[in-house]
Design a protein around this motif. Structure first.
Motif, PDB file in Angstrom:
ATOM      1  N   VAL A 163      -0.367  12.896  20.280  1.00 36.05           N
ATOM      2  CA  VAL A 163       0.356  13.386  19.122  1.00 36.05           C
ATOM      3  C   VAL A 163      -0.637  13.969  18.127  1.00 36.05           C
ATOM      4  O   VAL A 163      -1.606  13.313  17.751  1.00 36.05           O
ATOM      5  CB  VAL A 163       1.165  12.259  18.438  1.00 36.05           C
ATOM      6  CG1 VAL A 163       1.919  12.804  17.230  1.00 36.05           C
ATOM      7  CG2 VAL A 163       2.131  11.618  19.413  1.00 36.05           C
ATOM      8  N   SER A 164      -0.398  15.206  17.723  1.00 37.10           N
ATOM      9  CA  SER A 164      -1.177  15.810  16.644  1.00 37.10           C
ATOM     10  C   SER A 164      -0.532  15.357  15.340  1.00 37.10           C
ATOM     11  O   SER A 164       0.665  15.578  15.125  1.00 37.10           O
ATOM     12  CB  SER A 164      -1.143  17.335  16.757  1.00 37.10           C
ATOM     13  OG  SER A 164      -1.806  17.915  15.662  1.00 37.10           O
ATOM     14  N   ILE A 165      -1.328  14.698  14.503  1.00 37.38           N
ATOM     15  CA  ILE A 165      -0.810  14.142  13.250  1.00 37.38           C
ATOM     16  C   ILE A 165      -1.676  14.612  12.094  1.00 37.38           C
ATOM     17  O   ILE A 165      -2.900  14.487  12.133  1.00 37.38           O
ATOM     18  CB  ILE A 165      -0.811  12.593  13.287  1.00 37.38           C
ATOM     19  CG1 ILE A 165       0.081  12.075  14.408  1.00 37.38           C
ATOM     20  CG2 ILE A 165      -0.358  12.028  11.941  1.00 37.38           C
ATOM     21  CD1 ILE A 165       0.066  10.565  14.574  1.00 37.38           C
ATOM     22  N   ASN A 166      -1.043  15.180  11.074  1.00 33.70           N
ATOM     23  CA  ASN A 166      -1.744  15.479   9.829  1.00 33.70           C
ATOM     24  C   ASN A 166      -1.611  14.281   8.912  1.00 33.70           C
ATOM     25  O   ASN A 166      -0.632  13.532   8.987  1.00 33.70           O
ATOM     26  CB  ASN A 166      -1.157  16.716   9.152  1.00 33.70           C
ATOM     27  CG  ASN A 166      -1.526  18.000   9.855  1.00 33.70           C
ATOM     28  OD1 ASN A 166      -2.500  18.049  10.593  1.00 33.70           O
ATOM     29  ND2 ASN A 166      -0.749  19.034   9.647  1.00 33.70           N
ATOM     30  N   GLY A 167      -2.578  14.117   8.058  1.00 34.94           N
ATOM     31  CA  GLY A 167      -2.537  13.015   7.105  1.00 34.94           C
ATOM     32  C   GLY A 167      -3.756  13.062   6.219  1.00 34.94           C
ATOM     33  O   GLY A 167      -4.542  14.008   6.262  1.00 34.94           O
ATOM     34  N   ASP A 168      -3.894  12.051   5.409  1.00 36.25           N
ATOM     35  CA  ASP A 168      -5.023  11.955   4.489  1.00 36.25           C
ATOM     36  C   ASP A 168      -5.883  10.768   4.879  1.00 36.25           C
ATOM     37  O   ASP A 168      -5.431   9.619   4.791  1.00 36.25           O
ATOM     38  CB  ASP A 168      -4.515  11.772   3.055  1.00 36.25           C
ATOM     39  CG  ASP A 168      -3.663  12.941   2.584  1.00 36.25           C
ATOM     40  OD1 ASP A 168      -4.046  14.090   2.883  1.00 36.25           O
ATOM     41  OD2 ASP A 168      -2.625  12.707   1.946  1.00 36.25           O
ATOM     42  N   PRO A 169      -7.142  11.035   5.285  1.00 34.62           N
ATOM     43  CA  PRO A 169      -8.045   9.919   5.575  1.00 34.62           C
ATOM     44  C   PRO A 169      -8.612   9.352   4.277  1.00 34.62           C
ATOM     45  O   PRO A 169      -8.984  10.103   3.374  1.00 34.62           O
ATOM     46  CB  PRO A 169      -9.142  10.570   6.421  1.00 34.62           C
ATOM     47  CG  PRO A 169      -9.154  11.998   5.983  1.00 34.62           C
ATOM     48  CD  PRO A 169      -7.743  12.330   5.575  1.00 34.62           C
ATOM     49  N   VAL A 170      -8.631   8.042   4.190  1.00 38.53           N
ATOM     50  CA  VAL A 170      -9.165   7.367   3.011  1.00 38.53           C
ATOM     51  C   VAL A 170     -10.369   6.536   3.466  1.00 38.53           C
ATOM     52  O   VAL A 170     -10.236   5.712   4.382  1.00 38.53           O
ATOM     53  CB  VAL A 170      -8.103   6.441   2.368  1.00 38.53           C
ATOM     54  CG1 VAL A 170      -8.683   5.666   1.201  1.00 38.53           C
ATOM     55  CG2 VAL A 170      -6.872   7.240   1.959  1.00 38.53           C
ATOM     56  N   ALA A 171     -11.534   6.785   2.855  1.00 35.05           N
ATOM     57  CA  ALA A 171     -12.724   5.995   3.195  1.00 35.05           C
ATOM     58  C   ALA A 171     -12.430   4.545   2.839  1.00 35.05           C
ATOM     59  O   ALA A 171     -12.071   4.221   1.713  1.00 35.05           O
ATOM     60  CB  ALA A 171     -13.940   6.504   2.432  1.00 35.05           C
ATOM     61  N   TRP A 172     -12.559   3.670   3.843  1.00 32.63           N
ATOM     62  CA  TRP A 172     -12.200   2.266   3.628  1.00 32.63           C
ATOM     63  C   TRP A 172     -12.857   1.437   4.719  1.00 32.63           C
ATOM     64  O   TRP A 172     -12.457   1.496   5.876  1.00 32.63           O
ATOM     65  CB  TRP A 172     -10.686   2.126   3.682  1.00 32.63           C
ATOM     66  CG  TRP A 172     -10.137   0.761   3.471  1.00 32.63           C
ATOM     67  CD1 TRP A 172     -10.775  -0.322   2.949  1.00 32.63           C
ATOM     68  CD2 TRP A 172      -8.812   0.322   3.767  1.00 32.63           C
ATOM     69  NE1 TRP A 172      -9.946  -1.405   2.899  1.00 32.63           N
ATOM     70  CE2 TRP A 172      -8.717  -1.030   3.397  1.00 32.63           C
ATOM     71  CE3 TRP A 172      -7.696   0.934   4.306  1.00 32.63           C
ATOM     72  CZ2 TRP A 172      -7.554  -1.771   3.560  1.00 32.63           C
ATOM     73  CZ3 TRP A 172      -6.538   0.198   4.451  1.00 32.63           C
ATOM     74  CH2 TRP A 172      -6.475  -1.136   4.076  1.00 32.63           C
ATOM     75  N   ASN A 173     -13.859   0.703   4.374  1.00 26.13           N
ATOM     76  CA  ASN A 173     -14.497  -0.193   5.335  1.00 26.13           C
ATOM     77  C   ASN A 173     -13.655  -1.453   5.445  1.00 26.13           C
ATOM     78  O   ASN A 173     -13.490  -2.183   4.476  1.00 26.13           O
ATOM     79  CB  ASN A 173     -15.927  -0.534   4.904  1.00 26.13           C
ATOM     80  CG  ASN A 173     -16.876   0.598   5.202  1.00 26.13           C
ATOM     81  OD1 ASN A 173     -16.821   1.161   6.281  1.00 26.13           O
ATOM     82  ND2 ASN A 173     -17.714   0.947   4.246  1.00 26.13           N
TER      83      ASN A 173
END
Length: 193
Positions: free
Chosen positions: A118-128
């Motif tokens: 599945v190709s999914i757009n979204g917003d990556p959030v830096a989070w360890n």
């Protein structure tokens, strides 16, 4: 085997696993990182069950195009099928896929291509962070939010293990019968156009 051949044309694969909650590797390019060195690195990213079970996310799968391989731009001529009845089972996004062309039928039934991506757009959030699945703790550097599915690709080998058509590729299927049904659908569609 969860396969239905529709009298008017089309082959429906029910209960196909599309995408799993948990940690998945993504490239820096996919994360939108700008540094050239970071674009080629791989990062553990987290897709939460809450994000994948979100009602607007699941509704966006209704009528989502199925194509052969991934493309940056999907045009009508690339569409080989569509998805419906998407739901989240606690681990997987599951849906029914209706295939509508001879090309995709041959990939599945002749060449045994059954993996999905599945190709999914979204917003990556830096989070360890860490998450535990099946008793295994996994570390991740990013989490995804605001997810929107774009298309579903049929591939030889997908990234998410287990994401595939709900179909045994070694099953015996009458491909000639399927092709004839697709031809009837095309003739009717051309008359109506």
């Amino acid at each position: 085997m969860a396969l239905q051949i529709r009298p008017g044309g089309g082959v429906v694969f029910t209960d196909c696993r599309l995408f799993r909650a948990g940690v998945i590797e993504c490239s820096g390019f996919e994360l939108g990182l700008s540094a050239v060195a970071d674009k080629r690195k791989w990062f553990n990213t987290y897709y939460s069950a809450a994000a994948l079970s979100d009602e607007p996310f699941l509704k966006a799968f209704e009528g989502l195009p199925v194509i052969l391989g991934h493309l940056n731009e999907v045009e009508a001529r690339h569409i080989e099928g569509k998805s419906s009845a998407a739901r989240f089972d606690g681990e997987w996004v599951v849906a029914d896929l209706t295939m509508t062309t001879n090309a995709i039928a041959k990939e599945i039934f002749v060449h045994h291509v059954v993996d999905l991506s599945v190709s999914i757009n979204g917003d990556p959030v830096a989070w360890n962070g860490t998450t535990t699945a099946a008793g295994i703790e996994q570390h991740f550097e990013y989490s995804w939010v605001n997810l929107v599915p774009v298309h579903i690709a049929l591939l030889n080998v997908g990234r998410v293990e287990g994401a595939a058509l709900n179909f045994d590729p070694d099953a015996k299927v009458d491909l000639d019968s399927i092709e004839k049904r697709f031809q009837r659908v095309r003739k009717v569609a051309m008359r109506c156009a």
